[in-house]
Motif scaffolding. Structure first.
Motif, PDB file in Angstrom:
ATOM      1  N   ILE A 109      23.395 120.918  29.964  1.00 36.96           N
ATOM      2  CA  ILE A 109      22.690 119.934  29.156  1.00 36.96           C
ATOM      3  C   ILE A 109      23.735 119.127  28.385  1.00 36.96           C
ATOM      4  N   LYS A 110      23.536 117.820  28.327  1.00 39.23           N
ATOM      5  CA  LYS A 110      24.507 116.931  27.670  1.00 39.23           C
ATOM      6  C   LYS A 110      24.786 117.408  26.241  1.00 39.23           C
ATOM      7  N   GLY A 111      26.070 117.494  25.918  1.00 36.61           N
ATOM      8  CA  GLY A 111      26.484 117.888  24.577  1.00 36.61           C
ATOM      9  C   GLY A 111      26.597 119.394  24.374  1.00 36.61           C
ATOM     10  N   ALA A 112      26.222 120.168  25.399  1.00 31.90           N
ATOM     11  CA  ALA A 112      26.286 121.623  25.264  1.00 31.90           C
ATOM     12  C   ALA A 112      27.731 122.102  25.239  1.00 31.90           C
ATOM     13  N   ILE A 113      27.955 123.129  24.449  1.00 29.80           N
ATOM     14  CA  ILE A 113      29.277 123.746  24.333  1.00 29.80           C
ATOM     15  C   ILE A 113      29.250 125.068  25.081  1.00 29.80           C
ATOM     16  N   ILE A 173      17.905 126.142  31.214  1.00 29.00           N
ATOM     17  CA  ILE A 173      18.220 124.881  31.901  1.00 29.00           C
ATOM     18  C   ILE A 173      17.278 124.649  33.082  1.00 29.00           C
ATOM     19  N   PHE A 174      16.724 125.734  33.659  1.00 25.73           N
ATOM     20  CA  PHE A 174      15.765 125.544  34.752  1.00 25.73           C
ATOM     21  C   PHE A 174      14.530 124.797  34.242  1.00 25.73           C
ATOM     22  N   GLU A 175      13.995 125.232  33.114  1.00 23.05           N
ATOM     23  CA  GLU A 175      12.816 124.584  32.552  1.00 23.05           C
ATOM     24  C   GLU A 175      13.159 123.171  32.088  1.00 23.05           C
ATOM     25  N   TRP A 176      14.361 122.993  31.555  1.00 20.44           N
ATOM     26  CA  TRP A 176      14.825 121.664  31.146  1.00 20.44           C
ATOM     27  C   TRP A 176      14.751 120.703  32.336  1.00 20.44           C
ATOM     28  N   LYS A 177      15.295 121.131  33.471  1.00 24.02           N
ATOM     29  CA  LYS A 177      15.290 120.298  34.679  1.00 24.02           C
ATOM     30  C   LYS A 177      13.875 120.181  35.248  1.00 24.02           C
ATOM     31  N   ASN A 178      13.113 121.275  35.246  1.00 24.80           N
ATOM     32  CA  ASN A 178      11.741 121.243  35.759  1.00 24.80           C
ATOM     33  C   ASN A 178      10.882 120.230  35.012  1.00 24.80           C
ATOM     34  N   LYS A 179      11.168 120.017  33.741  1.00 19.12           N
ATOM     35  CA  LYS A 179      10.405 119.055  32.927  1.00 19.12           C
ATOM     36  C   LYS A 179      10.951 117.632  33.051  1.00 19.12           C
ATOM     37  N   GLY A 180      11.960 117.438  33.898  1.00 17.85           N
ATOM     38  CA  GLY A 180      12.447 116.096  34.187  1.00 17.85           C
ATOM     39  C   GLY A 180      13.582 115.594  33.323  1.00 17.85           C
ATOM     40  N   PHE A 181      14.206 116.486  32.542  1.00 20.08           N
ATOM     41  CA  PHE A 181      15.322 116.059  31.697  1.00 20.08           C
ATOM     42  C   PHE A 181      16.633 116.109  32.477  1.00 20.08           C
ATOM     43  N   SER A 182      17.594 115.325  32.050  1.00 26.07           N
ATOM     44  CA  SER A 182      18.869 115.177  32.763  1.00 26.07           C
ATOM     45  C   SER A 182      19.827 116.321  32.487  1.00 26.07           C
ATOM     46  N   TYR A 226      24.180 117.400  33.428  1.00 28.20           N
ATOM     47  CA  TYR A 226      25.458 116.756  33.693  1.00 28.20           C
ATOM     48  C   TYR A 226      26.441 117.761  34.285  1.00 28.20           C
ATOM     49  N   ASN A 227      27.377 117.246  35.084  1.00 32.27           N
ATOM     50  CA  ASN A 227      28.381 118.120  35.711  1.00 32.27           C
ATOM     51  C   ASN A 227      29.652 118.165  34.863  1.00 32.27           C
ATOM     52  N   SER A 228      30.681 118.807  35.398  1.00 34.57           N
ATOM     53  CA  SER A 228      31.933 118.988  34.654  1.00 34.57           C
ATOM     54  C   SER A 228      32.646 117.676  34.374  1.00 34.57           C
ATOM     55  N   GLU A 229      32.307 116.617  35.113  1.00 38.32           N
ATOM     56  CA  GLU A 229      32.892 115.297  34.877  1.00 38.32           C
ATOM     57  C   GLU A 229      32.019 114.458  33.941  1.00 38.32           C
ATOM     58  N   ASP A 230      31.033 115.105  33.321  1.00 38.30           N
ATOM     59  CA  ASP A 230      30.104 114.470  32.383  1.00 38.30           C
ATOM     60  C   ASP A 230      29.293 113.361  33.050  1.00 38.30           C
ATOM     61  N   LYS A 231      29.004 113.544  34.351  1.00 39.65           N
ATOM     62  CA  LYS A 231      28.173 112.602  35.090  1.00 39.65           C
ATOM     63  C   LYS A 231      26.827 113.267  35.381  1.00 39.65           C
ATOM     64  N   GLU A 232      25.779 112.469  35.272  1.00 38.89           N
ATOM     65  CA  GLU A 232      24.443 112.995  35.555  1.00 38.89           C
ATOM     66  C   GLU A 232      24.396 113.499  36.996  1.00 38.89           C
ATOM     67  N   ARG A 270      12.857 121.664  40.467  1.00 41.08           N
ATOM     68  CA  ARG A 270      13.385 120.308  40.630  1.00 41.08           C
ATOM     69  C   ARG A 270      14.889 120.367  40.809  1.00 41.08           C
ATOM     70  N   GLY A 271      15.422 119.351  41.426  1.00 37.71           N
ATOM     71  CA  GLY A 271      16.867 119.276  41.590  1.00 37.71           C
ATOM     72  C   GLY A 271      17.351 119.975  42.842  1.00 37.71           C
ATOM     73  N   ILE A 272      18.650 119.945  43.016  1.00 38.45           N
ATOM     74  CA  ILE A 272      19.302 120.568  44.166  1.00 38.45           C
ATOM     75  C   ILE A 272      19.840 121.923  43.722  1.00 38.45           C
TER      76      ILE A 272
END
Length: 167
Positions: free
Chosen positions: A65-69, A124-133, A135-141, A158-160
């Motif tokens: 998730i964007k901004g996650a540490i 994060i599964f539920e985050w993606k299942n609900k349609g939220f974005s 990001y990968n290690s390069e900070d790209k969606e 949802r998602g790959i």
């Protein structure tokens, strides 16, 4: 007769082990040591918590998730978190794939005196299942989600699904 008993026993064992819903899965694995926060609540613009990813680095690199540490699970270091975030009243949301490992990490934070810690319900599964974005290690969606394993991937709709090969 023995054959029928075997099949009945097998069916009952399989039914008892399978989870019918995310709620039942989390009830089975979690003790509710910390409260949940829903993905909808977390996504609200007014919330600005510290977001901690309690998965392994290979999972975080594929999707987070964007901004996650990244704080990890197996090598979680409470002292490092305490030095980075000394304000024990600040809102902290911990997540993992589904909310099981994150409960363990969130409880460790609570045990150290953090007073505003929540566990992301469904992770994060539920985050993606609900349609939220995510990001990968390069900070790209990305649509790729590290699914942890084939068994746990059934909760990601949802998602790959990126499933690591057995070693």
């Amino acid at each position: 007769m023995k054959s029928i008993l075997f099949y009945i026993s097998f069916f009952l064992a399989f039914t008892a082990y399978s989870q019918d819903s995310l709620s039942e899965l989390l009830q089975r694995h979690n003790q509710k040591h910390v409260p949940y926060i829903s993905v909808q609540e977390l996504a609200m613009p007014k919330t600005n918590p510290i977001l901690l990813d309690a998965r392994e680095s290979s999972e975080y690199e594929v999707s987070h998730i964007k901004g996650a540490i990244f704080v990890g699970y197996n090598d979680f270091n409470i002292e490092l978190v305490k030095s980075q975030f000394p304000d024990k009243t600040q809102a902290i949301v911990v997540y993992c794939s589904l909310g099981i490992r994150s409960e363990t990490i969130a409880k460790k934070l609570s045990d150290e005196g953090y007073t505003n810690v929540t566990n992301l319900y469904g992770g994060i599964f539920e985050w993606k299942n609900k349609g939220f974005s995510v990001y990968n290690s390069e900070d790209k969606e990305t649509d790729s989600i590290h699914a942890f394993s084939k068994y746990w991937s059934k909760w990601l709709n949802r998602g790959i699904k990126v499933i690591p090969k057995p070693q």
